[in-house]
Design an enzyme around this catalytic site. Structure first.
Site, PDB file in Angstrom:
ATOM      1  NE  ARG A 153      36.928  40.612  31.622  1.00  0.00           N
ATOM      2  CZ  ARG A 153      35.888  41.217  31.793  1.00  0.00           C
ATOM      3  NH1 ARG A 153      35.680  42.041  30.800  1.00  0.00           N
ATOM      4  NH2 ARG A 153      34.974  40.560  32.711  1.00  0.00           N
ATOM      5  CD  GLU A 165      41.680  38.486  37.691  1.00  0.00           C
ATOM      6  OE1 GLU A 165      41.173  39.317  38.454  1.00  0.00           O
ATOM      7  OE2 GLU A 165      40.885  37.398  37.570  1.00  0.00           O
ATOM      8  CB  SER A 198      33.071  35.129  42.201  1.00  0.00           C
ATOM      9  OG  SER A 198      34.182  34.640  43.002  1.00  0.00           O
ATOM     10  CB  SER A 258      37.104  36.683  32.655  1.00  0.00           C
ATOM     11  OG  SER A 258      36.906  37.973  33.347  1.00  0.00           O
TER      12      SER A 258
END
Lengths: 774, 428
Positions: free
Chosen positions: B262, B193, B247, B250
């Site tokens: 990340r 993703e 939700s 990141s």
């Protein structure tokens, strides 16, 4: 007494309604009010912390040589013992619920006899609200101090002055509270104060700190949002709900999104992907417990994450957490610890403070007491007058709670002399005085607690007997017994109450309790008598030693030292013998000793060192007992060192503990010996033999808190040998202490349980000669 | 940005991002279909195109964001429009069922999907659509190691039933090959993703928004009167801090097209906002929650610095209007009893948004990046949150940090997935 001013609803003002059901024993809580000064108060959202400075009048045993002028009377005793009054300074801190504030203020007003105090320093969010009440009740002017400044001042103070102040919290360990060694340099650190919001403060120096950030998601969010979600009003109840809940019913986890772990990022399936994420999609009711738990996780994780981000940005690895969100709540300490561990990948440890609740009050007090320069002294926690960690936590100790209402106390004694590290410690930041951590070792803890309980009766009797002329000695001894008994019971339930539980802390607590009831030195008479007897034998012992050849003499000296160490009133096995066999003497003691090879035996190495190496430059000796130990054991040894060209620093306790020789006793004893012995006499005169005090009144020895004068001397004289004698100083403490120079640790184990643990029998000998590795 | 395509990919072209709350679907509608193609086009394909482009709502919860449609796009040599569709992740099973009813699998096509759901619903896809799978998404441990697995199943058996998620007992592999009635030809590609998010974002920004810029910021974020949306040129986007608020959240530090990491994430995201709002106000949808928030006043719920100190806290340079404790007033019963649902919704929104701003700002400082790009569906129709973020970045950094936003806020993962589809050759 019944709550003072506990009027009916009519008269009292709205915001401080009184709980009439409480019966305060305030004379046990607000102690030493008569001379109290420098008041400070920290009023938080629900708790008030009051601080004051007072003087405590203590009886102390003083020793004094008889006046030699004129007649040369042959005294039975070598010196006089007199009881005198001494005044010491003490800091009192009392924490209580805001509901009692009016009652407490009334009590203080009535008992504050003699004070020039005009001002009370106040801090905390409630200081403003209660300003008028305080001014009216106490007639003192309220002087407000900045909350954060007080907090930091207090934090620095406890970090510097209280051993085992700091702890890490470990959930799945026998010892949930892992106390830390005080680091010689406390700065820089990050203080994360979680009150209704979160403040993150970087502290670089005593007076230099900076607010580097904060968050509005804090204790108030947990409380406020929690109250909305669960209809539960009280903070403590919310935490209780949370500890029973399952957050996975409310939170969306990584596995709820991915079906499992998010492998490319290494995110576990159980991680929370979205807090409260399930309450948005599912059409169902959620339990209060589950929501509270989810909220607790959400807030703790968030704070932990921010704290880690700030720590990283400012390159700090020490983070202390405080504020009402943390205060005495294992639940929040657990979640914060987890969060810090997760977000820092284990690089940063979440640290907590035992006296976190008092920081503001301590700081405000310090602000107000600047003219007394509290920071220039060393301070010691008084175990007798302090309630200990979590004393008011309802979960942990209902017993204590009912005993003292919801009052928590903390007292610190001002030490007459500043304390510092022994300069010869290999690494002061990792030095741990105590050999066995009784918080960790449940079996040892059980044994020693029982051991101290069993000995208590005898100790109380001895205390009463030491003051035959006092009419209330028996009553005070009983009170002492009750107090120490209660402490032992508290420690059975909360071994972490005063930091790491050790034999030393048990002994020190007993000394503090004895002092509390004016038994400053129950053994003074025994010591006096034994010193007298031993002095008479001194010359004979020296003559017999001098008749031996060098090699034989060295062994005889060591055996003498060990035999002397048998005379320990602190060991029950010995005190029983000493009580029953009045004739028990030096030779009898020698016969009790284990034959070589000893349990720990590096005597041959020691002998080789003496034979082959150059004499030591200077030896530092920590003495143990009075009487035969110091006079017939230590002094001949000292004499031998002096004769071979080694200077000697003889360090004795500043204050009394059991039958340990005190500094003032050592002065007289040495004087007496010098009169008999030319070696000692000339060494004294030429300052090759120096008597110093340790700064301690403990039967054990903490090498990180020693008298500054001793440390200076050790450095000046280039001390290259440290001799530590006795069970308290060389086995219960310092058995593993690593020094920069050669050291000798010797003791006779006068406790069969301990001997067995170490693989030997009672009266086993420890002779540990150590040379530091290059 | 040019796409290198070895061989033209057959229609339909979909990209899908299955998140924790929403499924985002992008669909490329070719507008240059030749008569010849039209004739060859199978009926299924035609009906899918018609269904998607002639409706703006699908079922009860599916919605096409018409205003986001990218028109006259040239992709892989084909001209057409890019459509943006979303529906709740809880409708995923129904979507799968619908796909099987429309005989989607007979199209010999590949579906590129990203987001957690690509993994979570993999089994369901296989069950219902008889998908021939190529596990391409798992870059680390699976890439190249797995050959396509032919899975045969009896469609008819399954079509009627709504398979339970994760029903382990009915693993399709256990079906004997001989029982196949119908051999499916739909491949599911699971894609990472974060890769998709970045590729999609860069692509959409490069093609622009129908002649308008995709990226914007807020001028004068400190002043509610003067605060204005302004275009921002993201031609040199690196380095950027990319904050994706779905939700959960990141945070990525992006240094080049394919060099990123990340940095962190937080569980306090859009799901938390909506979840708490539902619990606190009884609302049911994001739109409802935002509507309430727009009417509310968070200062009735939050304790401000001035509520504690009477004004600014000068010692720390804190303004009196700064929030000291989110929901802090709710510690008092009286205030709890008098506060409105709207106030609670507003406070929830402000709390979550400010917290994300705080974390983003700290990450930007730690990573030494001064541009922070906020994306994700939490920002959809959420002007309050965007302005709060713009203000927070500007105020707390004393103007050093800039908050940037993108028009297609939540769809970049799906676009990225579509781009991956087009990169693949048919015989892959």
């Amino acid at each position: 007494m019944a709550a003072r001013g506990g009027r009916g609803g009519g008269g009292s003002s709205g915001h401080c309604s009184q709980d009439k059901s409480i019966t305060l024993p305030p004379d046990e809580i607000f102690r030493n009010l008569e001379n109290a000064k420098c008041f400070a108060i920290d009023i938080g959202g629900s708790l008030t912390k009051l601080a004051y400075y007072s003087t405590v009048q203590h009886k102390v045993a003083r020793v004094r040589s008889f006046d030699h002028s004129g007649k040369d009377i042959e005294h039975e005793s070598p010196y006089e013992v007199t009881v005198q009054e001494e005044i010491t300074a003490r800091l009192h801190f009392i924490k209580f619920e805001n509901t009692y504030i009016e009652t407490c203020l009334d009590f203080i007003k009535d008992h504050l006899v003699n004070t020039e105090t005009k001002v009370i320093k106040a801090t905390g969010g409630g200081a403003y609200k209660f300003k008028d009440l305080i001014e009216k009740k106490l007639g003192l002017k309220v002087d407000k101090e900045d909350v954060m400044t007080c907090l930091i001042k207090g934090c620095n103070f406890v970090l510097t002055n209280i051993p085992h102040e700091v702890f890490a919290y470990q959930k799945d360990s026998d010892t949930e509270f892992r106390f830390q060694t005080n680091h010689p340099n406390i700065f820089p650190y990050l203080l994360v104060n979680i009150g209704s919001g979160v403040s993150i403060v970087k502290v670089e120096m005593e007076d230099k700190f900076e607010w580097i950030g904060g968050s509005s998601i804090g204790g108030g969010t947990f409380w406020g949002l929690g109250a909305l979600l669960t209809k539960t009003k009280k903070f403590d109840e919310l935490l209780q709900l949370a500890s029973k809940g399952q957050h996975t019913n409310v939170d969306m986890l990584v596995k709820d999104v991915y079906g499992g772990a998010y492998q490319t990022l290494g995110l576990s399936g159980n991680l929370i992907a979205s807090s409260f994420g399930k309450s948005a999609t599912a059409d169902k009711d959620f339990s209060k417990e589950d929501m509270a738990k989810s909220l607790l996780h959400m807030i703790s994780n968030d704070i932990g994450q921010l704290a880690c981000l700030y720590a990283k940005l400012h390159n700090l690895d020490k983070i202390y957490f405080g504020g009402f969100f943390i205060r005495g709540h294992p639940v929040t300490m657990r979640t914060i610890t987890y969060s810090i561990n997760f977000f820092s990948k284990g690089e940063v440890q979440a640290l907590f403070l035992r006296h976190e609740g008092y920081l503001g009050a301590i700081g405000a007090f310090l602000k107000g007491a600047e003219q007394d320069n509290p920071n220039q002294y060393s301070w010691g926690e008084n175990y007798a007058g302090s309630s200990g960690l979590m004393s008011t936590s309802p979960d942990l100790c209902p017993m204590q709670r009912t005993r003292s209402g919801t009052f928590d106390m903390f007292e610190m004694d001002r030490l007459e002399r500043p304390l510092v590290n022994l300069p010869l410690l290999q690494d002061p930041s990792t030095y741990i005085p105590d050999t066995v951590d009784l918080t960790d070792d449940a079996m040892a803890r059980k044994y020693w607690l029982t051991c101290f309980e069993e000995a208590l009766d005898g100790v109380a009797k001895r205390a009463a007997a030491s003051q035959p002329d006092s009419i209330d000695a028996v009553e005070r001894a009983e009170k002492f017994q009750q107090k120490y008994w209660n402490k032992l019971q508290t420690l059975r339930q909360q071994p972490f109450a005063y930091g790491t539980l050790t034999v030393r802390s048990l002994l020190d607590t007993r000394e503090h309790c004895l002092n509390e009831f004016n038994f400053p030195d129950p053994y003074s008479k025994i010591k006096q008598k034994e010193n007298g007897i031993a002095l008479k034998c001194f010359q004979g012992v020296i003559e017999s030693l001098d008749s031996l050849d060098w090699k034989e003499r060295q062994l005889a000296l060591v055996k003498g030292l060990l035999a002397g160490n048998v005379f320990d009133w602190g060991a029950k096995a010995v005190s029983d013998v000493l009580e029953s066999e009045t004739q028990f003497g030096f030779e009898e003691a020698k016969s009790k000793l284990q034959e070589r090879p000893w349990l720990e035996d590096s005597y041959n190495e020691w002998l080789d060192r003496l034979k082959e190496g150059p004499p030591h430059k200077c030896a530092l000796i920590f003495a143990d007992n009075s009487g035969i130990d110091i006079i017939l054991g230590v002094f001949p040894f000292v004499r031998e060192l002096l004769s071979s060209g080694t200077e000697v620093i003889l360090a004795c306790n500043s204050g009394p503990a059991l039958n340990d020789v005190t500094y003032s006793e050592s002065l007289i004893v040495t004087e007496k010996i010098a009169a008999m012995d030319s070696v000692i006499q000339s060494a004294l005169k030429e300052e090759r033999l120096l008597l110093v005090q340790t700064g301690s009144s403990s039967p054990c020895l903490d090498l990180s808190r020693l008298d500054k004068g001793l440390a200076v001397l050790v450095r000046e004289r280039k001390t290259d040998l440290v001799i530590i004698e006795g069970m308290g100083r060389a086995i219960h403490t310092n058995y593993y202490a690593a020094l920069k120079c050669e050291s000798l640790k010797l003791a006779v184990i006068k406790n069969s349980w301990l001997a067995e643990r170490l693989g030997g029998k009672i009266f086993s000998v420890i002779f540990k000669y150590e040379v530091p590795r290059e | 940005m040019k796409l290198i395509v070895a061989k033209e990919r057959s229609f339909p072209w979909f990209g899908m991002d299955i998140g924790g709350t929403l499924v985002k679907l992008v669909y490329f509608e070719p507008k240059d279909i030749t008569a010849e193609e039209e004739q060859e086009e199978v009926e299924n394909l035609k009906s899918i195109r018609k269904y998607l482009t002639s409706n703006t709502a699908y079922g009860k919860t599916g919605i096409r964001d018409v205003h986001l449609e990218l028109k006259n796009l040239t992709v892989c040599g084909r001209k057409g429009n890019l459509h943006f569709i979303r529906f709740p992740s809880c409708a995923m099973h129904r979507f799968i069922q619908m796909g099987s009813e429309k005989n989607f699998s007979s199209l010999h096509t590949t579906l590129c999907a990203t987001g957690g759901g690509a993994y979570k619903f993999e089994e369901d896809f296989r069950m219902c659509m008889c998908i021939e799978m190529t596990i391409a998404g798992c870059r680390v441990d699976l890439h190249g190691a797995n050959q396509p697995v032919q899975i045969n199943t009896q469609l008819a058996q399954l079509r009627g039933g709504h398979p339970k998620h994760g029903a382990k007992g009915s693993c399709p592999n256990s079906h004997p090959p001989g029982m196949a009635l119908h051999i499916a030809d739909l491949q599911l590609h699971k894609l990472d993703e974060l890769d998709c998010l970045i590729q999609g974002l860069l692509y959409v920004d490069s093609v622009g928004f129908n002649g308008q810029p995709e990226c914007y910021y807020f001028e004068n974020p400190a002043d509610p009167e003067q605060c204005q949306k302004k275009p921002y040129c993201l031609d040199n986007p690196y380095p950027m801090l990319l904050v994706n608020i779905g939700s959960g959240v990141s945070v990525l530090a992006v240094y080049s097209k394919d060099n990123y990491k990340r940095v962190t994430g937080t569980s306090l995201g859009g799901g938390t906002f909506l979840g708490l709002c539902c619990l606190l106000t009884g609302c049911e949808t994001f739109e409802e929650a935002l509507e309430m928030a727009a009417k509310g006043d968070s200062t009735n719920v939050d304790k401000l610095v001035k509520d504690i100190y009477g004004g600014d806290y000068e010692r720390f340079g804190l303004q009196g209007s700064a929030v000291a404790s989110s929901f802090g007033h709710m510690m008092s019963k009286e205030k709890r009893d008098t506060t409105s649902k709207e106030d609670l919704a507003r406070a929830t929104l402000v709390t979550i948004t400010n917290n994300i701003g705080s974390i983003a700002r700290m990450c930007a400082l730690n990573e030494n990046i001064d541009r922070v790009v906020f994306v994700g569906n939490f920002l959809r129709i959420n002007m309050i949150a965007m302005k709060v973020l713009a203000y927070a970045m500007d105020y707390w950094s004393k103007g050093q940090l800039k908050a940037l936003f993108l028009e297609h806020e939540g769809y970049f993962g799906a676009v990225g997935a579509l781009l991956e589809l087009l990169k693949m050759t048919d015989d892959q």
